[in-house]
Write an enzyme that holds these catalytic residues in place. Structure first.
Site: not given
Ligand code: GLA
Length: 395
Positions: A122-123, A125, A128, A172
């Site tokens: 939930g930070a 980072l 997931s 991510d």
């Molecule tokens: C989350 C999503 C990413 C991106 C960011 C915002 O981390 O998983 O795909 O959209 O938000 O930049």
């Protein structure tokens, strides 16, 4: 709990016979380019030295089981028909990956898997994405497939979309899988072309301030933002048939059709097109080592995320506002999806101490929350640990 790869390996040995392979999969930061990935824009993430670790081996009795160290829970997997589980929800990140292997015809042998890590949840980072990427990488290695990394990234993202329910972009998973030590990734989310750029911060360092809040409805708000962007594209497409995403749209185009972009749609589109342009300029700042110009853009991004895109919250706004008071802080902004989690701050190394010793009590006084801070290092993306590599070479 600060789990190491050795702890995960030890836990596996305690629970199951045999020697597993060990995969590490990092979380990420993002220097700039927020909510641009699902709009086909640019991002600038990097993998960090906080990770999820998987110990995995073939099972000999035909049963497949996953054990989460964090939740101290086991889950028996239905290998033929993986479906989202009502509980425990942590398993869905992995089951979605497995579903994709099954659907794509990549055979998966029964396995035992133990996993855990040290990425705060939930930070913002991307704990997931690290779980999805690590598990996809592990299944690929364990079953001797040679699925390329971009496909593994897509498999991981599919899991998040379909088994977790967040219509995330690609940033991510891409950063977790493709990270490179001491480099940021300049990623074009439309073509998935990317380039590594050395992160030479010299007298500066990256400090994350964890607000420790995670406001509810994060996931549904995220999907709403994505939907608002799509609405904007549909409206603008009537005037500019060639456009397919906000990547193809300029600020002038958005402003010209303001009256048609009703409700929040105008603000959302304006933020995204500005941010896509900002990332491109920011990458030039970085090349020129102009951290002042780069930091200024981080503050601008925050302003846009807070006022136009509305994914900030009082806690994050306060942390960024505090950062503006320090000449040693070049830039600060909310990082990731928003509604809580961390701010990312570019801070002069010899002023980190004074910055944090001022922000911590101010935050505690205002919100009654103990601020947590992390100084992160930039590491490689998802990989086998060296022990596993030795083992494979010996086979
Ligand atoms: C989350 C999503 C990413 C991106 C960011 C915002 O981390 O998983 O795909 O959209 O938000 O930049």
């Amino acid at each position: 709990m600060e789990l190491t790869a050795q702890d995960v390996l030890n836990k596996y040995r305690e629970l199951y016979p045999g020697e597993p392979m060990v995969v590490r999969s990092p979380g990420r930061i993002n220097l700039i380019g927020e909510h641009t990935d699902y709009n086909d824009g640019f991002v600038m993430p990097a993998a960090i030295d906080r990770e999820t670790v998987f110990a995995i081996a073939e099972s000999l009795d035909g049963k497949s089981e996953i054990y989460s160290i964090k939740y101290n829970e086991y889950y028996t997997v239905d290998m033929n028909n993986p479906k989202p589980a009502a509980s425990p929800t942590w398993v869905n990140y992995l089951l979605g990956v497995l579903r994709q292997f099954v659907d794509k015809g990549y055979t998966v042998k029964p396995f035992r898997c133990v996993f855990g890590g040290n990425i705060p949840m939930g930070a913002g980072l991307s704990s997931s994405a690290s779980v999805e990427c690590g598990f996809a990488f592990a299944l690929n290695a364990l079953n001797h497939h040679s699925i390329d990394k971009k496909e593994l990234i897509r498999i991981a993202q599919w899991s998040e979309h379909n088994f977790v329910g967040v219509k995330c972009g690609i940033m991510d998973q891409f950063a977790s899988m493709m990270g490179s030590e001491n480099h940021v990734i300049l990623l074009d989310c439309r073509s998935l072309e990317y380039r590594y750029s050395p992160l030479e911060l010299k007298d500066f360092t990256i400090v994350l301030c964890d607000s420790k809040v995670k406001h509810s409805l994060v996931d549904s708000e995220y999907n709403t933002r994505r939907n608002e962007c799509e609405q904007g594209v549909a409206i603008l497409k009537k005037h500019y048939p060639a456009i397919n995403s906000l990547r193809d749209v300029t600020e002038d185009m958005v402003r010209k059709h303001k009256d048609e972009l009703k409700g929040k749609v105008f603000d959302r589109c304006l933020y995204v097109v500005q941010e896509i342009a900002r990332v491109q300029q920011a990458s030039k700042d970085l090349e020129k080592h102009d951290l002042q110009a780069f930091g200024k853009k981080m503050f601008e991004t925050h302003e846009g995320l807070s006022k136009l895109y509305e994914v900030s919250c009082p806690e994050l706004d306060f942390l960024v506002e505090q950062a503006t008071k320090f000449s040693g802080v070049m830039g600060a902004r909310v990082m990731g999806g928003g509604f809580g989690g961390c701010t990312i701050n570019l801070v002069k190394k010899d002023e980190v101490g004074s910055f944090l010793s001022a922000v911590r009590p101010a935050y505690a006084e205002k919100f009654g929350i103990a601020l947590e801070t992390y100084i992160v290092n930039i590491k490689d993306g998802t990989s086998l640990t060296s022990k596993s590599i030795e083992k494979i070479n010996l086979l």
